[in-house]
Design a protein around this motif. Structure first.
Motif, PDB file in Angstrom:
ATOM      1  N   ARG A 157       0.845  -1.206   0.000  1.00  0.00           N
ATOM      2  CA  ARG A 157       0.000   0.000   0.000  1.00  0.00           C
ATOM      3  C   ARG A 157       0.867   1.238   0.000  1.00  0.00           C
ATOM      4  O   ARG A 157       2.046   1.192   0.310  1.00  0.00           O
ATOM      5  CB  ARG A 157      -0.893   0.038   1.247  1.00  0.00           C
ATOM      6  N   GLU A 158       0.231   2.367  -0.281  1.00  0.00           N
ATOM      7  CA  GLU A 158       0.962   3.641  -0.381  1.00  0.00           C
ATOM      8  C   GLU A 158       1.624   4.037   0.938  1.00  0.00           C
ATOM      9  O   GLU A 158       0.979   4.068   1.978  1.00  0.00           O
ATOM     10  CB  GLU A 158      -0.026   4.748  -0.768  1.00  0.00           C
ATOM     11  N   ARG A 159       2.907   4.353   0.841  1.00  0.00           N
ATOM     12  CA  ARG A 159       3.646   4.920   1.971  1.00  0.00           C
ATOM     13  C   ARG A 159       4.450   6.081   1.432  1.00  0.00           C
ATOM     14  O   ARG A 159       5.194   5.926   0.460  1.00  0.00           O
ATOM     15  CB  ARG A 159       4.661   3.913   2.533  1.00  0.00           C
ATOM     16  N   SER A 160       4.301   7.250   2.024  1.00  0.00           N
ATOM     17  CA  SER A 160       5.053   8.414   1.541  1.00  0.00           C
ATOM     18  C   SER A 160       6.206   8.704   2.479  1.00  0.00           C
ATOM     19  O   SER A 160       6.092   8.553   3.694  1.00  0.00           O
ATOM     20  CB  SER A 160       4.144   9.639   1.455  1.00  0.00           C
ATOM     21  N   ARG A 161       7.266   9.141   1.871  1.00  0.00           N
ATOM     22  CA  ARG A 161       8.457   9.442   2.645  1.00  0.00           C
ATOM     23  C   ARG A 161       8.326  10.856   3.214  1.00  0.00           C
ATOM     24  O   ARG A 161       7.848  11.754   2.509  1.00  0.00           O
ATOM     25  CB  ARG A 161       9.626   9.390   1.667  1.00  0.00           C
ATOM     26  N   PRO A 162       8.773  11.117   4.463  1.00  0.00           N
ATOM     27  CA  PRO A 162       8.641  12.474   5.003  1.00  0.00           C
ATOM     28  C   PRO A 162       9.355  13.496   4.110  1.00  0.00           C
ATOM     29  O   PRO A 162      10.455  13.243   3.612  1.00  0.00           O
ATOM     30  CB  PRO A 162       9.323  12.393   6.374  1.00  0.00           C
ATOM     31  N   SER A 163       8.725  14.655   3.947  1.00  0.00           N
ATOM     32  CA  SER A 163       9.280  15.652   3.022  1.00  0.00           C
ATOM     33  C   SER A 163      10.659  16.128   3.468  1.00  0.00           C
ATOM     34  O   SER A 163      11.517  16.422   2.638  1.00  0.00           O
ATOM     35  CB  SER A 163       8.318  16.835   2.874  1.00  0.00           C
ATOM     36  N   ASN A 164      10.886  16.217   4.791  1.00  0.00           N
ATOM     37  CA  ASN A 164      12.208  16.701   5.224  1.00  0.00           C
ATOM     38  C   ASN A 164      13.318  15.744   4.787  1.00  0.00           C
ATOM     39  O   ASN A 164      14.411  16.177   4.412  1.00  0.00           O
ATOM     40  CB  ASN A 164      12.246  16.980   6.735  1.00  0.00           C
TER      41      ASN A 164
END
Ligand code: SF4
Length: 424
Positions: A157-164
């Motif tokens: 499933r979708e996992r986004s990486r932290p923007s920092n």
């Protein structure tokens, strides 16, 4: 994404003291990184592994592993099927590679490391080689479940990486000489949809655009269902965002799109293309499309051709449908014969070839900014680079212009590339 996974594994191997070789006969470790999105690449991976059987018999110390989506999908079954293999490693477990190699060196064979961990792996390594263009993963996995697609099963499933983290990695890459980044994700448009308070995708792009020294930003892949007006407008606003949009449409018929569970209509797709061109008239648009989906009749296929004619894509990646076990569509009758699929694909590709050539010819006499990436494949006296719209351009010159942004007058538009001269 697979190319980037290969880079990540290469970086981990370098950290373990290995060096890359182009001759597999010399290798101490061989990884076959696989794709299962269609049947053909999966079969190709098995045939490549078959070739290593003899090598393993001659040199039992060589470590052979299968990685990527076939590894994730088939898991331990591969170990039983191919005695050559020392291990199976899925894309969600790449960070376990050093540990696996240590175990194999100690005589433990038949390791299967697959599955996904909660959240995004935080131990990503930036490949040590200084590269002009770098891939940066911003999210992984997919929640969409298009009925033909195996990706949600093999990438999770979708996992986004932290923007920092994304911003810090790009900053570090730029310090090492990177001029262009390609942001990667199965569906970058839905970046951070599960992370409340996080930047949205267009906000992330704006932050990346402000990183000093970065010349170009690209991203892939997008889903029309999640394309926002803010993202379309970002093309008109952000200086370093390249004017190229890869927006898969998959089929031109609403009936087929619905069966594919794509979540948009042809009308919505065409409106998005019009809007992108209103904001950025020079934008180049490429797409993915498939033919021969279950139930696709002649009328449906004609609608695909009409859509291609109307949009006039700058490039098209077109494929014959092949059922993938574990998907919803695989339960339906694959009712287009191979001959029909081949005929439709040939018609579609011929149409696109005409469009591509026509569009490349239209660029003759124009002036473009080109990032020089390496030597031309066709001539030792020419270098090859890309325009912001992602067209390949061959220009006279040598390594002194490698990595430079040069201004080029286009002299000739060819089928797959352009030829030009540097402007003085
Ligand atoms: S959006 Fe659809 S085609 Fe793309 S990865 Fe997700 S399920 Fe597959």
């Amino acid at each position: 994404m697979n190319e980037h996974d290969s880079e990540r594994m290469l970086a981990l191997l370098e950290e373990c003291g290995y060096q890359e070789t182009v001759r597999w006969e010399e290798a101490d470790v061989i990884l076959v990184n696989t794709c299962t999105v269609r049947e053909k690449p999966e079969q190709k991976a098995y045939s490549i592994l078959g070739r290593f059987q003899q090598l393993k018999e001659q040199n039992p110390d060589v470590i052979i592993g299968i990685t990527g989506c076939v590894a994730q999908q088939r898991g331990a079954e591969l170990l039983a099927r191919m005695p050559t293999l020392d291990f199976v490693l899925g894309p969600g477990k790449i960070h376990t590679l050093p540990e696996i190699l240590r175990d194999v060196q100690q005589g433990i064979r038949g390791i299967c490391s697959v599955g996904f961990e909660n959240g995004y792996p935080t131990d990503l390594t930036i490949p040590s080689s200084q590269r002009l263009r770098a891939y940066v993963t911003i999210m992984q996995g997919c929640d969409n479940f298009c009925s033909y697609c195996i990706v949600p099963s093999v990438r999770g499933r979708e996992r986004s990486r932290p923007s920092n983290e994304v911003l810090a990695e790009i900053d570090a890459l730029v310090q090492r000489g990177t001029k262009e980044v390609m942001l990667l994700g199965q569906n970058v448009n839905s970046y951070a949809k599960h992370n409340p308070g996080e930047l949205t995708f267009h906000q992330l792009l704006a932050k990346i655009d402000a990183i000093p020294g970065l010349e170009r930003i690209r991203f892939t892949t997008s889903h029309p269902k999640d394309l926002t007006e803010e993202l379309i407008e970002a093309f008109g606003r952000l200086e370093h965002l390249c004017e190229h949009f890869h927006l898969p449409f998959q089929a031109g018929s609403n009936a087929v799109l619905e069966k594919m569970n794509r979540g948009y209509t042809r009308e919505k797709y065409l409106t998005q293309i019009r809007r992108l061109r209103e904001v950025t008239p020079q934008i180049s648009i490429t797409a993915d499309v498939m033919v021969g989906f279950p139930g696709e009749g002649d009328d449906d296929f004609t609608q695909t051709l009409e859509l291609v004619q109307e949009v006039e894509f700058d490039g098209l990646f077109s494929f014959k449908y092949s059922p993938r076990k574990g998907t919803r569509a695989a339960q339906w009758r694959d009712d287009c014969t191979l001959e029909v699929k081949q005929r439709r694909l040939a018609i579609l590709q011929e149409l696109q070839r005409e469009i591509t050539l026509r569009k490349n010819k239209r660029l003759e006499g124009t002036v473009k900014e080109v990032l020089v990436e390496g030597r031309s494949r066709n001539s030792p006296h020419r270098m090859m680079g890309r325009t912001r719209c992602n067209r390949i351009v061959n220009i006279p010159g040598g390594s002194e212009i490698l990595g430079e942004l040069v201004t080029v007058k286009i002299d000739e538009g060819l089928q797959n590339s352009l030829r030009g001269e540097r402007c003085r």
